[in-house]
Motif scaffolding. Structure first.
Motif, PDB file in Angstrom:
ATOM      1  N   ILE A  55      43.837 -38.268 -17.738  1.00 56.28           N
ATOM      2  CA  ILE A  55      44.050 -38.187 -19.186  1.00 56.28           C
ATOM      3  C   ILE A  55      44.038 -36.731 -19.666  1.00 56.28           C
ATOM      4  O   ILE A  55      44.032 -36.461 -20.853  1.00 56.28           O
ATOM      5  CB  ILE A  55      42.998 -39.001 -19.961  1.00 56.28           C
ATOM      6  CG1 ILE A  55      41.592 -38.466 -19.676  1.00 56.28           C
ATOM      7  CG2 ILE A  55      43.098 -40.472 -19.620  1.00 56.28           C
ATOM      8  CD1 ILE A  55      40.523 -39.088 -20.560  1.00 56.28           C
ATOM      9  N   ASN A  56      44.028 -35.822 -18.716  1.00 56.74           N
ATOM     10  CA  ASN A  56      44.125 -34.404 -19.052  1.00 56.74           C
ATOM     11  C   ASN A  56      43.068 -33.961 -20.056  1.00 56.74           C
ATOM     12  O   ASN A  56      43.368 -33.332 -21.060  1.00 56.74           O
ATOM     13  CB  ASN A  56      45.521 -34.081 -19.595  1.00 56.74           C
ATOM     14  CG  ASN A  56      46.574 -34.242 -18.521  1.00 56.74           C
ATOM     15  OD1 ASN A  56      46.353 -33.898 -17.371  1.00 56.74           O
ATOM     16  ND2 ASN A  56      47.720 -34.777 -18.892  1.00 56.74           N
ATOM     17  N   PHE A  64      39.911 -22.073 -16.048  1.00 53.74           N
ATOM     18  CA  PHE A  64      39.843 -21.359 -17.323  1.00 53.74           C
ATOM     19  C   PHE A  64      40.937 -20.285 -17.347  1.00 53.74           C
ATOM     20  O   PHE A  64      41.161 -19.618 -16.352  1.00 53.74           O
ATOM     21  CB  PHE A  64      38.464 -20.705 -17.455  1.00 53.74           C
ATOM     22  CG  PHE A  64      38.104 -20.325 -18.855  1.00 53.74           C
ATOM     23  CD1 PHE A  64      37.446 -21.234 -19.672  1.00 53.74           C
ATOM     24  CD2 PHE A  64      38.407 -19.065 -19.365  1.00 53.74           C
ATOM     25  CE1 PHE A  64      37.102 -20.894 -20.972  1.00 53.74           C
ATOM     26  CE2 PHE A  64      38.075 -18.731 -20.660  1.00 53.74           C
ATOM     27  CZ  PHE A  64      37.414 -19.643 -21.466  1.00 53.74           C
ATOM     28  N   PRO A  65      41.620 -20.124 -18.467  1.00 47.48           N
ATOM     29  CA  PRO A  65      42.715 -19.140 -18.497  1.00 47.48           C
ATOM     30  C   PRO A  65      42.223 -17.695 -18.401  1.00 47.48           C
ATOM     31  O   PRO A  65      41.125 -17.382 -18.835  1.00 47.48           O
ATOM     32  CB  PRO A  65      43.362 -19.380 -19.865  1.00 47.48           C
ATOM     33  CG  PRO A  65      42.282 -19.965 -20.697  1.00 47.48           C
ATOM     34  CD  PRO A  65      41.463 -20.805 -19.759  1.00 47.48           C
ATOM     35  N   LYS A  66      43.077 -16.864 -17.828  1.00 48.03           N
ATOM     36  CA  LYS A  66      42.809 -15.429 -17.809  1.00 48.03           C
ATOM     37  C   LYS A  66      43.214 -14.834 -19.161  1.00 48.03           C
ATOM     38  O   LYS A  66      44.045 -15.414 -19.877  1.00 48.03           O
ATOM     39  CB  LYS A  66      43.621 -14.742 -16.707  1.00 48.03           C
ATOM     40  CG  LYS A  66      43.486 -15.369 -15.343  1.00 48.03           C
ATOM     41  CD  LYS A  66      42.095 -15.150 -14.778  1.00 48.03           C
ATOM     42  CE  LYS A  66      41.888 -15.938 -13.486  1.00 48.03           C
ATOM     43  NZ  LYS A  66      40.507 -16.444 -13.336  1.00 48.03           N
ATOM     44  N   TYR A 113      46.436 -24.147 -20.334  1.00 46.61           N
ATOM     45  CA  TYR A 113      46.752 -22.980 -19.503  1.00 46.61           C
ATOM     46  C   TYR A 113      46.445 -23.171 -18.018  1.00 46.61           C
ATOM     47  O   TYR A 113      46.997 -22.467 -17.186  1.00 46.61           O
ATOM     48  CB  TYR A 113      45.934 -21.768 -19.963  1.00 46.61           C
ATOM     49  CG  TYR A 113      46.292 -21.195 -21.306  1.00 46.61           C
ATOM     50  CD1 TYR A 113      47.277 -20.215 -21.422  1.00 46.61           C
ATOM     51  CD2 TYR A 113      45.613 -21.595 -22.455  1.00 46.61           C
ATOM     52  CE1 TYR A 113      47.580 -19.656 -22.653  1.00 46.61           C
ATOM     53  CE2 TYR A 113      45.916 -21.045 -23.693  1.00 46.61           C
ATOM     54  CZ  TYR A 113      46.896 -20.078 -23.786  1.00 46.61           C
ATOM     55  OH  TYR A 113      47.196 -19.525 -24.995  1.00 46.61           O
ATOM     56  N   GLY A 114      45.513 -24.063 -17.723  1.00 46.67           N
ATOM     57  CA  GLY A 114      44.897 -24.036 -16.401  1.00 46.67           C
ATOM     58  C   GLY A 114      45.585 -24.850 -15.327  1.00 46.67           C
ATOM     59  O   GLY A 114      46.613 -25.493 -15.542  1.00 46.67           O
TER      60      GLY A 114
END
Length: 316
Positions: A182-183, A190-192, A154-155
């Motif tokens: 490498i993600n 952090f996602p909302k 998400y980020g």
DNA sequence: AAACAGGCCTAAA
DNA sequence: TTTAGGCCTGTT
């Protein structure tokens, strides 16, 4: 607490903080209250960590107890983000001594002395809620892995955004982060709650298992304000925090207590997990009333938790 | 390979 | 009101 601006050897803005009592960066970050910090290599600055706080990539190091150095940060980020998150304004030495003085448990005194460097981080409440739902019936490495994967899904990649030229984790040798990254998720925001609500299927790649429905329910409840995080934060009441958070499926007393303590600053919150149970059974004759520990029972809880895990590790 | 991991939910006494 | 199973997945 005393702090001053400096330049590091590369001419970057740096802030040195001193007079933090026994503040231990390692104990504070590794005592199980947070999941997103990454230990970097040791160097002349001592131990180094990277973490993401409020969409900022933060680098911090410690060579001496009670002293911290924050790298590549200006005064505004320091005041607005770092001081609150690391709770630098609170006199933990004083609270620690009060806990030691007020108890008649020799074992708790030992735990408090051992954990004297621990501070309770003031984490974002939504992140704490989401993270501690994931933590249930789970171990720390996997909790961290799930959270990292979710952030990646998400980020925003803050290394890329900040034009950090080499992955700070050193997983890549002298390569641009955005080419060979490498993600791992460590440098992602952090996602909302809204992000999770609008595309919940992105959670699945992290393999949250049965927690999936709990996570989506948390996103739903928070977004709809059925559980109003601002209101809870304003109320500053442990009991109110617990009753509100408990509306979410998959949030029981333990998870809610952790969120109260680490996400809402209810320092009287007293999470009891399997480790705390063991400690209470073995060293407090099977029962421990948090109210006997004063208004900082949550910190005492963290001392107990940290110490029982430490001595268990020593035995093994 | 069975049990366990920083719980919670549901069903059944 | 309290207790027993089951739950996703990964590791030992």
């Amino acid at each position: 607490m005393f702090w001053q601006k400096k330049k590091d050897k590369n001419g970057r803005d740096t802030i040195e903080v001193k007079e933090l009592g026994k503040y231990s960066l390692k104990d504070t970050l590794e005592c199980g209250q947070c999941f997103r910090h990454q230990r970097l290599g040791d160097d002349e600055n001592g131990i180094n960590y990277m973490t993401v706080i409020a969409d900022k990539l933060i680098f911090v190091s410690q060579k001496t107890p009670g002293e911290l150095v924050f790298h590549s940060v200006g005064e505004e980020v320091f005041r607005e983000i770092i001081i609150p998150y690391f709770d630098l304004d609170t006199d933990y030495e004083d609270i620690n001594l009060k806990i030691i003085k007020n108890t008649d448990s020799e074992w708790l005194r030992r735990a408090a002395e051992y954990g004297a460097g621990i501070a309770i981080l003031r984490q974002n409440s939504w992140e704490a809620l989401f993270s501690f739902i994931i933590s249930q019936n789970n171990n720390i490495p996997r909790i961290r892995k799930i959270i990292g994967q979710i952030c990646y899904e998400y980020g925003v990649n803050l290394c890329l955004q900040n034009k950090v030229d080499v992955c700070p984790l050193g997983k890549i040798n002298a390569a641009p982060c955005h080419e060979n990254c490498i993600n791992c998720g460590a440098c992602y925001t952090f996602p909302k709650a809204e992000d999770v609500l609008s595309s919940p299927e992105k959670l699945l790649s992290s393999k949250p298992g049965f927690r999936y429905k709990y996570l989506t329910d948390a996103a739903r409840a928070v977004t709809s304000r059925e559980v109003n995080l601002e209101l809870i934060a304003g109320a500053r009441s442990y009991a109110y925090t617990i009753s509100e958070l408990s509306k979410i499926k998959g949030v029981g007393n333990k998870v809610a207590s952790c969120v109260a303590l680490f996400g809402f600053g209810n320092l009287d919150a007293f999470p009891i997990d399997v480790w705390m149970k063991r400690a209470i059974d073995e060293y407090f004759n099977g029962s421990l009333d948090p109210s006997t520990l004063g208004r900082y029972a949550g910190l005492a809880q963290q001392y107990i938790f940290h110490y029982i895990r430490h001595i268990t590790k020593e035995e093994a």
